[in-house]
Design a protein around this motif. Structure first.
Motif, PDB file in Angstrom:
ATOM      1  N   ARG A 141       4.866  -4.142  -8.992  1.00 40.83           N
ATOM      2  CA  ARG A 141       6.169  -4.698  -9.323  1.00 40.83           C
ATOM      3  C   ARG A 141       7.193  -4.250  -8.287  1.00 40.83           C
ATOM      4  N   GLU A 142       8.174  -5.106  -8.055  1.00 41.12           N
ATOM      5  CA  GLU A 142       9.223  -4.776  -7.094  1.00 41.12           C
ATOM      6  C   GLU A 142       9.816  -3.405  -7.417  1.00 41.12           C
ATOM      7  N   LYS A 143      10.009  -2.595  -6.374  1.00 42.76           N
ATOM      8  CA  LYS A 143      10.541  -1.228  -6.432  1.00 42.76           C
ATOM      9  C   LYS A 143       9.514  -0.203  -6.897  1.00 42.76           C
ATOM     10  N   ASP A 144       8.253  -0.634  -7.151  1.00 44.29           N
ATOM     11  CA  ASP A 144       7.196   0.343  -7.426  1.00 44.29           C
ATOM     12  C   ASP A 144       6.904   1.157  -6.162  1.00 44.29           C
ATOM     13  N   THR A 145       6.418   2.385  -6.365  1.00 49.80           N
ATOM     14  CA  THR A 145       5.953   3.219  -5.250  1.00 49.80           C
ATOM     15  C   THR A 145       4.438   3.309  -5.323  1.00 49.80           C
ATOM     16  N   THR A 146       3.782   3.087  -4.186  1.00 43.16           N
ATOM     17  CA  THR A 146       2.324   3.104  -4.158  1.00 43.16           C
ATOM     18  C   THR A 146       1.831   4.019  -3.041  1.00 43.16           C
ATOM     19  N   THR A 147       0.610   4.542  -3.213  1.00 45.65           N
ATOM     20  CA  THR A 147      -0.034   5.389  -2.210  1.00 45.65           C
ATOM     21  C   THR A 147      -1.392   4.798  -1.861  1.00 45.65           C
ATOM     22  N   LEU A 148      -1.633   4.592  -0.577  1.00 49.12           N
ATOM     23  CA  LEU A 148      -2.915   4.100  -0.098  1.00 49.12           C
ATOM     24  C   LEU A 148      -3.589   5.186   0.732  1.00 49.12           C
ATOM     25  N   ASN A 149      -4.920   5.225   0.664  1.00 50.47           N
ATOM     26  CA  ASN A 149      -5.709   6.216   1.392  1.00 50.47           C
ATOM     27  C   ASN A 149      -6.635   5.505   2.388  1.00 50.47           C
ATOM     28  N   CYS A 150      -6.849   6.142   3.535  1.00 53.52           N
ATOM     29  CA  CYS A 150      -7.710   5.574   4.575  1.00 53.52           C
ATOM     30  C   CYS A 150      -8.670   6.649   5.071  1.00 53.52           C
ATOM     31  N   GLN A 151      -9.932   6.241   5.314  1.00 53.44           N
ATOM     32  CA  GLN A 151     -10.943   7.207   5.756  1.00 53.44           C
ATOM     33  C   GLN A 151     -11.892   6.565   6.754  1.00 53.44           C
ATOM     34  N   SER A 191      -3.127   9.373   4.280  1.00 49.52           N
ATOM     35  CA  SER A 191      -2.501   8.672   3.163  1.00 49.52           C
ATOM     36  C   SER A 191      -1.114   8.219   3.568  1.00 49.52           C
ATOM     37  N   VAL A 192      -0.654   7.138   2.940  1.00 50.15           N
ATOM     38  CA  VAL A 192       0.702   6.649   3.173  1.00 50.15           C
ATOM     39  C   VAL A 192       1.299   6.246   1.829  1.00 50.15           C
ATOM     40  N   THR A 193       2.565   6.586   1.626  1.00 54.01           N
ATOM     41  CA  THR A 193       3.278   6.276   0.386  1.00 54.01           C
ATOM     42  C   THR A 193       4.551   5.519   0.726  1.00 54.01           C
ATOM     43  N   PHE A 194       4.800   4.415   0.013  1.00 52.82           N
ATOM     44  CA  PHE A 194       6.000   3.623   0.292  1.00 52.82           C
ATOM     45  C   PHE A 194       6.397   2.836  -0.953  1.00 52.82           C
ATOM     46  N   GLN A 195       7.667   2.426  -0.986  1.00 50.31           N
ATOM     47  CA  GLN A 195       8.208   1.607  -2.075  1.00 50.31           C
ATOM     48  C   GLN A 195       8.160   0.143  -1.656  1.00 50.31           C
ATOM     49  N   VAL A 196       7.738  -0.726  -2.568  1.00 53.75           N
ATOM     50  CA  VAL A 196       7.578  -2.135  -2.229  1.00 53.75           C
ATOM     51  C   VAL A 196       8.810  -2.938  -2.640  1.00 53.75           C
ATOM     52  N   THR A 197       9.074  -3.998  -1.880  1.00 51.86           N
ATOM     53  CA  THR A 197      10.128  -4.959  -2.189  1.00 51.86           C
ATOM     54  C   THR A 197       9.492  -6.341  -2.267  1.00 51.86           C
ATOM     55  N   GLN A 198      10.294  -7.331  -2.655  1.00 51.91           N
ATOM     56  CA  GLN A 198       9.742  -8.681  -2.771  1.00 51.91           C
ATOM     57  C   GLN A 198       9.296  -9.215  -1.421  1.00 51.91           C
ATOM     58  N   GLU A 199       9.906  -8.724  -0.314  1.00 51.93           N
ATOM     59  CA  GLU A 199       9.483  -9.150   1.015  1.00 51.93           C
ATOM     60  C   GLU A 199       8.071  -8.667   1.345  1.00 51.93           C
TER      61      GLU A 199
END
Length: 363
Positions: A141-151, A191-199
């Protein structure tokens, strides 16, 4: 005290001069080679040279001191190892399909008196595997914060990981390094953490691995994300400049994720609402002045609602007019009319009628 002895000078001369002009201060029988770096799976060429062979052959041996080639004679039964060139002054061999286990110090020897050797350090680069992204489970959802992991595993030396969103760099955590069970290669993660927008709806989050074995080639993985956000809407009239007697469609153009599924049309001062439908258009088959007013369209999805407004002014001045002012006659036409419109009669109106005209309707 006697005269100085000439013996030291004679010894020095003997050490520095030999018949035939050979300079013994430089050992021409000393072979030389060079260190090599090869990517796992590739081919490495080991080249050994000597200026003065003294009627002896050159020999290559591996880090385990197993003889590979003595001159042009193969000594180790390994079809990956082939003779490239054998002369009294050079011995070159190739090793194909190089494995990490082939890394080490190779020795070139020439069996003079004494035996002389040269070392070549072969470094094998482990190629990193295609990175894997985890952590994305479902729509955000817009304004949610998510964390993705890469290996990524298998790199040697340890690779570096970077993040980006489209063409924009994302600042992830520093790359973490862990040695693989084989004791030679490494697994790296970030890992990277960021807040999402509608864009960010439909954006690709990319994790790339950087390593010298790739020689600039791209090795990356992307994760497309979906962002749910509230709808917006605007009302678009068709035709853009409606006039009395025409058919008019008001399109309520909704945008959002998910797209609006319901549209409610209202006219200010009118009860009940005009229309509730999945169709986004409000149709006027034949416009008249009573249709003038402010219309609202509420676009609704399960993320919320948005209301857009449009003010409709219907004017009966749909054709050009001749205005008589004393002895002068002036040709005027409404702003909505153009030469491309269907023909209509030219109406002659007296000057006293001017006061009833809307100034904005005329040009």
């Amino acid at each position: 005290m006697g005269a100085p002895s000439a013996l030291p000078l004679l010894l020095l001369f003997a050490c520095c001069w030999a018949p035939g002009g050979a300079n013994l201060s430089q050992d021409d029988s000393q072979p030389w080679t060079s260190d090599e770096t090869v990517v796992a799976g590739g081919t490495v060429v080991l080249k050994c040279q000597v200026k003065e062979h003294e009627d002896s052959s050159l020999q290559w041996s591996n880090p385990a001191q197993q003889t590979l080639y003595f001159g042009e004679k193969r000594a180790l039964r390994d079809n990956r190892i082939q003779l490239v060139r054998s002369t009294p002054h050079e011995l070159s061999i190739s090793i194909s399909n190089v494995a990490l286990a082939d890394e080490g110090e190779y020795t070139c020897s020439i069996f003079t008196m004494p035996v002389r050797t040269a070392k070549s350090l072969v470094t094998v680069l482990g190629i990193p595997q295609k990175p894997i992204i985890t952590g994305y489970k479902s729509s955000l959802r817009e304004k949610d914060t998510t964390t993705l992991n890469c290996q990524s595993s298998g790199s040697k030396p340890a690779a570096q990981l970077t993040w980006r969103k489209g063409d924009q760099e994302l600042h992830g955590e520093p790359t973490r390094v862990q040695e693989d069970p084989n004791g030679k290669t490494f697994t790296v993660s970030s890992s990277v953490t960021f807040q999402v927008t509608q864009e960010d709806d439909g954006a690709d989050i990319v994790c790339s691995v950087n390593h010298e074995s790739l020689k600039g080639a791209d090795r990356s993985t992307s994760q497309r994300i979906e962002v749910l956000y509230k709808p917006t809407a605007k009302i678009r009239p068709d035709p853009p400049h409606p006039r009395e007697g025409q058919k008019l469609l008001l399109h309520c153009e909704g945008r959002g994720n998910p797209v609006p599924q319901q549209y409610l049309w209202e006219k200010e001062g009118s009860v009940p609402p005009l229309k509730m439908t999945q169709d986004s258009a409000l149709i006027f088959p034949f416009l008249n002045k009573s249709d003038s007013g402010t219309y609202g369209c509420t676009a609704t999805s399960n993320m919320g609602s948005y209301k857009a407004y449009y003010t409709l002014n219907v004017n009966d001045l749909s054709c050009p007019a001749l205005l008589t002012i004393g002895n002068e006659r002036k040709f005027l036409c409404p702003r909505a009319w153009s030469l491309a419109d269907p023909p209509c009669p030219v109406l002659e109106r007296p000057v006293l009628f001017i006061s009833a005209f809307s100034a904005d309707a005329w040009r």
